[in-house]
Motif scaffolding. Sequence first.
Motif, PDB file in Angstrom:
ATOM      1  N   ASN A  41       2.008   3.231   7.946  1.00 10.88           N
ATOM      2  CA  ASN A  41       1.449   3.913   6.778  1.00 10.88           C
ATOM      3  C   ASN A  41       1.200   2.941   5.636  1.00 10.88           C
ATOM      4  O   ASN A  41       0.168   3.010   4.955  1.00 10.88           O
ATOM      5  CB  ASN A  41       2.375   5.026   6.300  1.00 10.88           C
ATOM      6  CG  ASN A  41       2.461   6.188   7.263  1.00 10.88           C
ATOM      7  OD1 ASN A  41       1.767   6.238   8.266  1.00 10.88           O
ATOM      8  ND2 ASN A  41       3.343   7.124   6.965  1.00 10.88           N
ATOM      9  N   GLN A  44      -1.848   0.685   6.301  1.00  6.89           N
ATOM     10  CA  GLN A  44      -3.086   1.440   6.138  1.00  6.89           C
ATOM     11  C   GLN A  44      -3.357   1.754   4.666  1.00  6.89           C
ATOM     12  O   GLN A  44      -4.475   1.579   4.177  1.00  6.89           O
ATOM     13  CB  GLN A  44      -3.037   2.739   6.949  1.00  6.89           C
ATOM     14  CG  GLN A  44      -4.274   3.594   6.811  1.00  6.89           C
ATOM     15  CD  GLN A  44      -5.549   2.897   7.276  1.00  6.89           C
ATOM     16  OE1 GLN A  44      -5.513   2.071   8.181  1.00  6.89           O
ATOM     17  NE2 GLN A  44      -6.652   3.218   6.651  1.00  6.89           N
ATOM     18  N   SER A  45      -2.349   2.214   3.968  1.00  2.87           N
ATOM     19  CA  SER A  45      -2.566   2.583   2.563  1.00  2.87           C
ATOM     20  C   SER A  45      -2.841   1.359   1.697  1.00  2.87           C
ATOM     21  O   SER A  45      -3.603   1.446   0.732  1.00  2.87           O
ATOM     22  CB  SER A  45      -1.389   3.383   2.013  1.00  2.87           C
ATOM     23  OG  SER A  45      -0.211   2.630   1.993  1.00  2.87           O
ATOM     24  N   ASP A  46      -2.269   0.211   2.036  1.00  3.96           N
ATOM     25  CA  ASP A  46      -2.570  -1.018   1.291  1.00  3.96           C
ATOM     26  C   ASP A  46      -4.043  -1.388   1.412  1.00  3.96           C
ATOM     27  O   ASP A  46      -4.667  -1.810   0.436  1.00  3.96           O
ATOM     28  CB  ASP A  46      -1.707  -2.185   1.782  1.00  3.96           C
ATOM     29  CG  ASP A  46      -0.312  -2.180   1.184  1.00  3.96           C
ATOM     30  OD1 ASP A  46      -0.039  -1.335   0.303  1.00  3.96           O
ATOM     31  OD2 ASP A  46       0.511  -3.015   1.608  1.00  3.96           O
ATOM     32  N   ALA A  49      -5.909   1.105  -0.753  1.00  6.34           N
ATOM     33  CA  ALA A  49      -5.571   0.927  -2.169  1.00  6.34           C
ATOM     34  C   ALA A  49      -6.306  -0.262  -2.782  1.00  6.34           C
ATOM     35  O   ALA A  49      -6.662  -0.225  -3.970  1.00  6.34           O
ATOM     36  CB  ALA A  49      -4.065   0.754  -2.329  1.00  6.34           C
ATOM     37  N   TYR A  60      -4.394   8.359  -5.135  1.00  5.77           N
ATOM     38  CA  TYR A  60      -4.253   7.996  -3.730  1.00  5.77           C
ATOM     39  C   TYR A  60      -2.816   7.584  -3.413  1.00  5.77           C
ATOM     40  O   TYR A  60      -2.233   8.040  -2.412  1.00  5.77           O
ATOM     41  CB  TYR A  60      -5.210   6.861  -3.364  1.00  5.77           C
ATOM     42  CG  TYR A  60      -5.028   6.374  -1.957  1.00  5.77           C
ATOM     43  CD1 TYR A  60      -5.477   7.123  -0.877  1.00  5.77           C
ATOM     44  CD2 TYR A  60      -4.369   5.175  -1.688  1.00  5.77           C
ATOM     45  CE1 TYR A  60      -5.287   6.701   0.434  1.00  5.77           C
ATOM     46  CE2 TYR A  60      -4.165   4.738  -0.389  1.00  5.77           C
ATOM     47  CZ  TYR A  60      -4.623   5.501   0.661  1.00  5.77           C
ATOM     48  OH  TYR A  60      -4.426   5.083   1.954  1.00  5.77           O
ATOM     49  N   LEU A  61      -2.229   6.731  -4.248  1.00  3.74           N
ATOM     50  CA  LEU A  61      -0.867   6.268  -4.002  1.00  3.74           C
ATOM     51  C   LEU A  61       0.138   7.413  -4.116  1.00  3.74           C
ATOM     52  O   LEU A  61       1.108   7.477  -3.350  1.00  3.74           O
ATOM     53  CB  LEU A  61      -0.508   5.132  -4.953  1.00  3.74           C
ATOM     54  CG  LEU A  61      -1.279   3.833  -4.718  1.00  3.74           C
ATOM     55  CD1 LEU A  61      -0.915   2.808  -5.783  1.00  3.74           C
ATOM     56  CD2 LEU A  61      -1.046   3.282  -3.328  1.00  3.74           C
ATOM     57  N   GLN A  64      -0.158   9.323  -0.860  1.00  4.47           N
ATOM     58  CA  GLN A  64       0.478   8.603   0.246  1.00  4.47           C
ATOM     59  C   GLN A  64       1.991   8.664   0.142  1.00  4.47           C
ATOM     60  O   GLN A  64       2.692   8.802   1.156  1.00  4.47           O
ATOM     61  CB  GLN A  64      -0.003   7.146   0.281  1.00  4.47           C
ATOM     62  CG  GLN A  64      -1.479   6.998   0.585  1.00  4.47           C
ATOM     63  CD  GLN A  64      -1.874   7.730   1.851  1.00  4.47           C
ATOM     64  OE1 GLN A  64      -1.350   7.485   2.927  1.00  4.47           O
ATOM     65  NE2 GLN A  64      -2.814   8.668   1.715  1.00  4.47           N
ATOM     66  N   ASN A  68       4.585  10.268   2.948  1.00 10.86           N
ATOM     67  CA  ASN A  68       5.750   9.568   3.491  1.00 10.86           C
ATOM     68  C   ASN A  68       7.035  10.353   3.239  1.00 10.86           C
ATOM     69  O   ASN A  68       7.904  10.433   4.109  1.00 10.86           O
ATOM     70  CB  ASN A  68       5.864   8.162   2.904  1.00 10.86           C
ATOM     71  CG  ASN A  68       4.871   7.209   3.514  1.00 10.86           C
ATOM     72  OD1 ASN A  68       4.508   7.327   4.677  1.00 10.86           O
ATOM     73  ND2 ASN A  68       4.407   6.253   2.730  1.00 10.86           N
TER      74      ASN A  68
END
Length: 102
Positions: A41, A44-46, A49, A60-61, A64, A68
Amino acid sequence: MVVEAYKHKKFIDSSTGKKTDLIYKDVNPTKKAATKQFKANLAQSDKVAKTLSGDKLTAYLTEQNQKNADYAQKKWQTMNNSLIVHSNKLAPVTKSKLTFNK
């Protein structure tokens, strides 16, 4: 608390037929799966972002982070339920006479 009382007691794992303990059966697999999922996760989110800024990045953060947290809560609840079932099977059965004051 559930694991500590029975962490050295072995029981037969119905799925494998082998002797195991609560940490090996429930705790370690949950930790391993959660760590693997969180790393995936995060990677992918990095990526996503890096393409965002300002309010879009914050939203978005936050999203996410909530995903989690929800995942972790579900995994730990499932693990705790399993621990309770297994520890109850290991607990000695005692009979006591209940008395009530009038």
